[in-house]
Design a protein around this motif. Structure first.
Motif, short mmCIF file in Angstrom:
data_model
loop_
_atom_site.label_atom_id
_atom_site.label_comp_id
_atom_site.label_asym_id
_atom_site.label_seq_id
_atom_site.Cartn_x
_atom_site.Cartn_y
_atom_site.Cartn_z
N GLU A 214 48.70 7.37 6.98
CA GLU A 214 47.86 5.56 7.36
C GLU A 214 46.52 5.97 7.80
O GLU A 214 45.79 4.46 7.96
CB GLU A 214 48.91 5.69 8.66
CG GLU A 214 50.23 5.69 8.31
CD GLU A 214 51.19 5.19 9.50
OE1 GLU A 214 52.45 5.21 9.42
OE2 GLU A 214 50.44 5.62 10.89
N LYS A 229 52.99 3.65 1.26
CA LYS A 229 52.32 2.84 2.28
C LYS A 229 53.00 1.52 1.58
O LYS A 229 52.05 1.20 1.59
CB LYS A 229 51.03 3.22 2.21
CG LYS A 229 49.94 2.84 3.47
CD LYS A 229 48.91 3.89 4.44
CE LYS A 229 47.87 3.83 3.47
NZ LYS A 229 46.40 3.96 3.71
N LYS A 233 50.30 1.32 7.07
CA LYS A 233 51.33 2.32 7.71
C LYS A 233 52.77 3.26 6.58
O LYS A 233 52.52 2.40 5.66
CB LYS A 233 52.21 1.77 8.29
CG LYS A 233 51.74 1.04 9.89
CD LYS A 233 50.83 2.14 10.46
CE LYS A 233 50.03 1.75 11.79
NZ LYS A 233 49.46 2.48 12.84
#
Length: 386
Positions: A214, A229, A233
């Motif tokens: 992240e 991702k 995130k």
């Protein structure tokens, strides 16, 4: 002169991958209700999540770690970890057999990591892992699938070390206990120790690995299959059964059947015990034969899964290199034609050897029945009868 044995293995499956199906496996044990449906539909997605949850339970993965299903077997899972996490700091790749050397090539030639330390060793040995800087990310293979050499411990990984530990555990999980507190990204494939169908791998992430994903964006482009991702995130849906690409639900159900067999057997400790018993039978056989030695000299580094043996002695050493290479090939091919044992010749890039898979899906009695046939075939070959 060695008398031809009379007992044959009932299940002559000794391949190191894909490995033997679990005892009692049959097609009617496969739940087919998810087949022919979208993997995003509730029931198939629930089965994917069940495979994740059962894997986590059986392996004793900590609650705050995430487990996800990845495409491309162990290779896809391990390369996803490398592509998404490496490059943020110095890195070490340690290898002592063929698959570990692939990760070296990835780091050096594909990712072209600038601060890269390479530690390697010949088949049957492992490098001095104490040389790994604790600030470095490290990629290593827990158990050398093609050499039979495993790490004896994780003492070389300091608790709370700054770097990530990326662990290729494909021929180790379900056969050896993982030191989860020191592992940040661990990968394996379904077709190794559990004998399930191939093409899917598992990616297990620690909180530290999640934080790295992240907080870090690598310089290189990521193929879609490595994009875990979303909006900066980690895409946690992947770890709840929403796979990146379309999985085989038939392979998933086969893996679930193997996991449920393991659960009914008594969990991972029961699997460890079966692997240990199988490997010990092979170790004892090797020790009894003056023409054999374990490829791994140090007993603490000997695997309990793909046990590798090499030939020695006056007769063998009198042969040319080509003829020496043909000794294990001839023994393995002869016994395969006889239906005694399948796929136990050594790996193509390894030294000439025999490699017997001793994972938990193999029955100890079958291992014990195979070994006298190897002895018989060796003497037949030595006497010019093969």
């Amino acid at each position: 002169m060695t008398t031809e044995p009379t007992l044959r293995p009932e299940r002559p499956f000794f391949s190191s991958g894909p490995t033997a199906k679990f005892p009692g496996w049959s097609l009617d044990k496969i739940d087919t209700r998810s087949l022919g449906r979208s993997h995003r539909a509730s029931y198939p997605k629930g089965r994917l999540k069940y495979a994740i949850d059962l894997s986590k339970e059986l392996l004793g993965v900590p609650d705050d770690y995430l487990v996800g299903i990845m495409p491309g077997s162990d290779t896809g899972a391990l390369e996803c970890a490398m592509w998404t996490m490496l490059g943020a700091r110095g890195a070490t790749v340690a290898a002592w057999e063929s698959f570990g050397n692939v990760w070296i090539q990835d780091a050096a030639k594909q990712l072209k990591l600038p601060n890269l330390q390479i530690l390697d060793a010949d088949y049957g040995q492992i490098p001095d892992l104490s040389q790994v800087p604790q600030d470095n990310d490290v990629v290593f293979t827990w158990n050398g699938t093609t050499s039979g050499a495993k790490i004896p411990n994780t003492d070389w990984l300091a608790p709370g070390r700054a770097g990530l530990a990326i662990n290729d555990a494909t021929s180790a999980v379900f056969a050896m206990e993982m030191d989860w507190a020191k592992l940040d990204a661990t990968t394996y494939s379904w077709q190794k120790v559990m004998g399930s169908e191939a093409q899917h791998g598992m990616l297990i992430l620690s909180p530290k690995a999640i934080e790295r994903i992240e907080s870090y964006d690598p310089e290189w482009p990521l193929p879609k299959l490595f994009r875990i991702k979303k909006k900066g995130k980690l895409d946690r849906a992947i770890f709840e059964g929403s796979t990146i690409n379309t999985p085989s639900m038939l392979a998933t159900e086969d893996y679930i059947a193997a996991l449920e067999w393991a659960q009914a057997l008594g969990g991972r400790q029961a699997l460890f015990a079966r692997s240990n018993a199988n490997a010990q039978a092979v170790f004892d056989f090797i020790e009894e034969k003056d023409y054999l030695r374990n490829m791994v000299a140090d007993p603490a580094m000997r695997t309990n899964t793909g046990v590798c043996m090499v030939f020695q002695g006056d007769w063998y050493e009198s042969l040319s290199a080509e003829d020496q290479a043909n000794v294990p090939k001839k023994i393995a091919s002869t016994l395969e034609k006889m239906g005694i044992g399948y796929d136990f010749n050594g790996y193509r890039d390894a030294p000439p050897s025999l490699r017997i898979w001793c994972g938990a899906t193999v029955e100890a009695e079958d291992v014990k029945r195979l070994l006298p046939w190897i002895d018989w075939a060796y003497h037949q070959l030595k006497d010019g009868k093969l």
